[in-house]
Design an enzyme around this catalytic site. Structure first.
Site, PDB file in Angstrom:
ATOM      1  N   LYS A  78       0.782  -0.958  -0.100  1.00 14.39           N
ATOM      2  CA  LYS A  78      -0.352  -0.064  -0.117  1.00 14.39           C
ATOM      3  C   LYS A  78       1.169   1.429  -0.178  1.00 14.39           C
ATOM      4  CE  LYS A  78      -2.774  -0.255   3.323  1.00 14.39           C
ATOM      5  NZ  LYS A  78      -2.079   1.105   4.389  1.00 14.39           N
ATOM      6  N   THR A  80       3.451   1.539  -1.448  1.00 15.58           N
ATOM      7  CA  THR A  80       4.890   1.805  -2.354  1.00 15.58           C
ATOM      8  C   THR A  80       3.431   1.555  -3.458  1.00 15.58           C
ATOM      9  OG1 THR A  80       5.519  -0.615  -1.681  1.00 15.58           O
ATOM     10  CG2 THR A  80       5.279   0.499  -4.306  1.00 15.58           C
ATOM     11  N   ARG A 101       1.770   8.211   7.576  1.00 14.15           N
ATOM     12  CA  ARG A 101       3.053   7.605   8.456  1.00 14.15           C
ATOM     13  C   ARG A 101       4.349   7.777   8.694  1.00 14.15           C
ATOM     14  NH1 ARG A 101      -0.777   3.251  10.348  1.00 14.15           N
ATOM     15  NH2 ARG A 101      -0.229   2.369   8.601  1.00 14.15           N
ATOM     16  N   LYS A 112       7.790  -5.642  10.295  1.00 17.60           N
ATOM     17  CA  LYS A 112       7.292  -5.748   9.172  1.00 17.60           C
ATOM     18  C   LYS A 112       8.503  -4.776   8.506  1.00 17.60           C
ATOM     19  CE  LYS A 112       3.912  -2.142   7.581  1.00 17.60           C
ATOM     20  NZ  LYS A 112       3.450  -0.974   7.732  1.00 17.60           N
ATOM     21  N   ALA A 280      -3.007   1.390  13.205  1.00 17.58           N
ATOM     22  CA  ALA A 280      -4.596   1.642  12.642  1.00 17.58           C
ATOM     23  C   ALA A 280      -5.357   0.156  13.556  1.00 17.58           C
ATOM     24  CB  ALA A 280      -4.482   0.887  11.554  1.00 17.58           C
ATOM     25  N   PHE A 308      -3.146  -0.611   7.320  1.00 19.32           N
ATOM     26  CA  PHE A 308      -3.850  -1.854   7.038  1.00 19.32           C
ATOM     27  C   PHE A 308      -5.382  -1.919   6.070  1.00 19.32           C
ATOM     28  CE2 PHE A 308      -2.191  -2.491  11.558  1.00 19.32           C
ATOM     29  CZ  PHE A 308      -1.101  -3.353  10.715  1.00 19.32           C
ATOM     30  N   PHE A 388       3.401  -8.068  -8.943  1.00 20.20           N
ATOM     31  CA  PHE A 388       4.343  -9.308  -8.666  1.00 20.20           C
ATOM     32  C   PHE A 388       5.066 -10.096  -8.953  1.00 20.20           C
ATOM     33  CE2 PHE A 388       3.488  -7.563  -4.220  1.00 20.20           C
ATOM     34  CZ  PHE A 388       4.040  -8.004  -3.610  1.00 20.20           C
ATOM     35  N   TRP A 416       6.716  -1.079  -7.753  1.00 19.38           N
ATOM     36  CA  TRP A 416       7.801  -1.072  -7.064  1.00 19.38           C
ATOM     37  C   TRP A 416       9.257  -1.304  -7.848  1.00 19.38           C
ATOM     38  CZ3 TRP A 416      11.729  -4.738  -7.032  1.00 19.38           C
ATOM     39  CH2 TRP A 416      12.295  -4.889  -5.868  1.00 19.38           C
TER      40      TRP A 416
END
Length: 563
Positions: A78, A80, A101, A112, A280, A308, A388, A416
């Protein structure tokens, strides 16, 4: 450089190989002068209060909110996509900014890893942002623990406010996942050491001070919100606030610099404000109001994200932050990956590189529920498929076809690997949605609804729950909170991020389930009531193999292993 060569690099290697512009040059592109920034080195700066005040006369730009399906270990990307979309808008000659954030050290060192986007869609300097940055979160930790010390000192020095030591609700804080600190005993060792009592730690990003800072428009509002925070109850079970302790001024002093938003840049030099970082799943999960409002004044398009999935961050953005900030989104981007959808459809993580159209089709139920949630708020949105390398042509075609049948715009993004160029189609579709948007955003519930009705509304319309079960304690708290005059506040649900239900094992779109509300917590300074569901913790623990095991620094101070 070829795509193959790019993909061999890690995120931190890509970040360290990227050329940064001096942050003063980045600031000038959005109309800020050198005097408007307080420098934190060459590549980071805080926007001054004077500059923010002078922006008030400017017109707001358009606001784009990025959210996602429920996260899985397969990854959604998200942040990215948020960064890549901002870069793509600038490639289309739009004056765009990003508002994100700040990463918490707990998740960075835990499961993470880094939290500044990925690949060629990152904000920089990546290592500094992921670690201590400009010290904002440390300031919040200090303010939180200063308040805790003042509460215990007040009791030790005579307890003029008749605080019941058994009913102190303010916890200490640490910006790290540390399960051993969830429940502790303090004040041991005799009378001179204080009054013994049970206590505990929250992770700093779950502290109410973090939420207060993120929802305050200026220093005056910050001080007023801090003063309203409930820290304990007296022997007559009446709330005791920071204002009663007369320390809202001291806490504001500790936080005065932390309230200023931080300006950085992406790999493509798109200006980005990174400020505030409430979780979140246990808080409201959005960057600060002051950063978002500042970005809206400085640019024509602002891309921001919520934590999230849409069941958590977006719901709280749309029900809580919009009201506090006086803003509304002009478009929403709903991020999904084929890998994550296949996990929601029952495929195991170690098999995700194999094509599985059946699992993909099953997992689409999760995406569908989040689309229905956005429809409940009457917002226009685009589905972004974050690509991906393992995605097959058949899987991409199947997802595209499904979205077309649902009548929703869909874009295959590859930010990406390609940065802003990989998000040009998404940017164009978002611009089209904004241009043709005739919907009027509407929060899900009215503030005049009862707390119970608000909770049941979220559980039913957002999660799809069939029933809400309130514990005996929660039922009693509902009555008490209404009597205390807190019934007109919004609700902030604390729930697992992995499932629409309160059971993290139930992926996809569970049906016929019950949401259990075990406890309510008043966050009166933040301006909402937290409803705790399931087993969600306000102090996480580290995993068996924390990300910290891969982190290091060389003899020149160059970080490795952050992501």
């Amino acid at each position: 450089m070829t795509l193959t060569t790019k993909k061999l690099k890690t995120d931190i290697e890509i970040a360290q190989d990227s050329a940064l512009q001096p942050i003063l040059e980045v600031a000038r592109k959005i109309g800020l002068g050198d005097e408007d920034l307080e420098m934190y080195g060459k590549y980071k700066g805080k926007v001054s209060f004077d500059a923010i005040h002078n922006l008030n006369k400017l017109k707001d730009g358009k606001l784009i909110l990025v959210t996602s399906i429920n996260p899985t270990p397969a990854g959604e990307g998200k942040s990215t996509v948020t960064v890549g979309l901002g870069d793509a808008l600038n490639q289309l000659d739009k004056k765009a900014m990003i508002a994100l954030r700040e990463p918490s050290l707990g998740p960075v060192m835990g499961m993470k890893g880094g939290a500044t986007g990925g690949g060629y869609a990152q904000v920089l300097p990546m290592d500094e942002i992921n670690l201590h940055f400009t010290g904002d979160i440390h300031s919040i930790t200090t303010a939180n623990n200063a308040l805790a010390a003042i509460i215990d000192n007040h009791i030790h020095q005579g307890n003029e406010l008749n605080i019941d030591p058994r009913r102190i609700v303010w916890k200490r804080a640490l910006d790290m996942n540390d399960r051993a600190l969830r429940n502790i005993v303090i004040g041991l060792g005799g009378p001179v050491q204080g009054v013994p009592r049970e206590d505990g730690f929250d992770i700093t990003v779950a502290s109410e001070i973090m939420a207060v800072l993120c929802l305050s428009k200026d220093l005056d509002e910050l001080k007023n919100r801090l003063g309203r925070m409930v820290v304990a109850y007296n022997v007559n079970k009446m709330p005791v606030t920071v204002k009663d302790l007369q320390v809202e001024g001291a806490l504001t002093l500790l936080l005065k610099d932390a309230l200023k938003p931080n300006l950085v840049q992406t790999i493509e030099h798109t200006p980005a404000l990174i400020h505030g970082g409430p979780f979140a799943n246990i808080a409201h999960g959005c960057n600060s109001v002051i950063a978002t409002r500042t970005a809206l004044k400085l640019s024509d398009y602002v891309v921001t994200e919520s934590g999230f999935g849409a069941d958590l961050g977006a719901e709280k953005f749309l029900n809580i932050k919009t009201r506090a900030a006086g803003i509304s989104p002009n478009a929403v981007v709903l991020v999904a990956t084929i890998r994550a959808l296949k996990m929601h459809g029952g495929q195991s993580k170690d098999e995700l590189n194999s094509e599985n159209l059946e699992a993909l089709n099953q997992g689409l139920s999760n995406l569908k529920k989040h689309m229905e949630t956005l429809d409940e708020f009457n917002v226009s949105y685009v589905v972004a498929i974050n690509r991906f390398i393992s995605d097959t042509a058949s899987e991409i075609e199947a997802l595209n076809t499904w979205c077309e049948k649902e009548g929703v715009p869909v874009s295959l993004t590859d930010v990406w690997a390609e940065g802003g160029s990989g998000g040009l189609d998404l940017a164009q579709k978002v611009l089209s949605v904004i241009e043709h948007n005739d919907k009027e955003f509407t929060p899900l519930y009215s503030l005049t609804d009862s707390l119970q009705n608000k909770i049941e509304c979220i559980a039913g319309k957002v999660y799809g729950a069939g029933e809400v079960d309130f514990s005996v304690k929660a039922k009693k708290q509902l009555e008490e909170f209404e009597k205390n005059g807190w019934g007109n506040l919004p609700v902030c649900m604390a729930k697992t991020q992995y499932s629409l239900s309160d059971d993290p094992r139930r992926l996809g779109r569970p049906e016929d389930f019950t949401i259990t509300i075990r406890e309510l917590k008043p966050k009166i300074g933040a301006g909402f009531i937290v409803a705790l569901t399931g087993e969600v913790m306000t102090m996480p623990g580290l995993p068996k193999q924390p990300a910290a095991l891969k982190m290091d620094v060389d003899e020149n101070g160059k970080a490795t292993g952050l992501f």
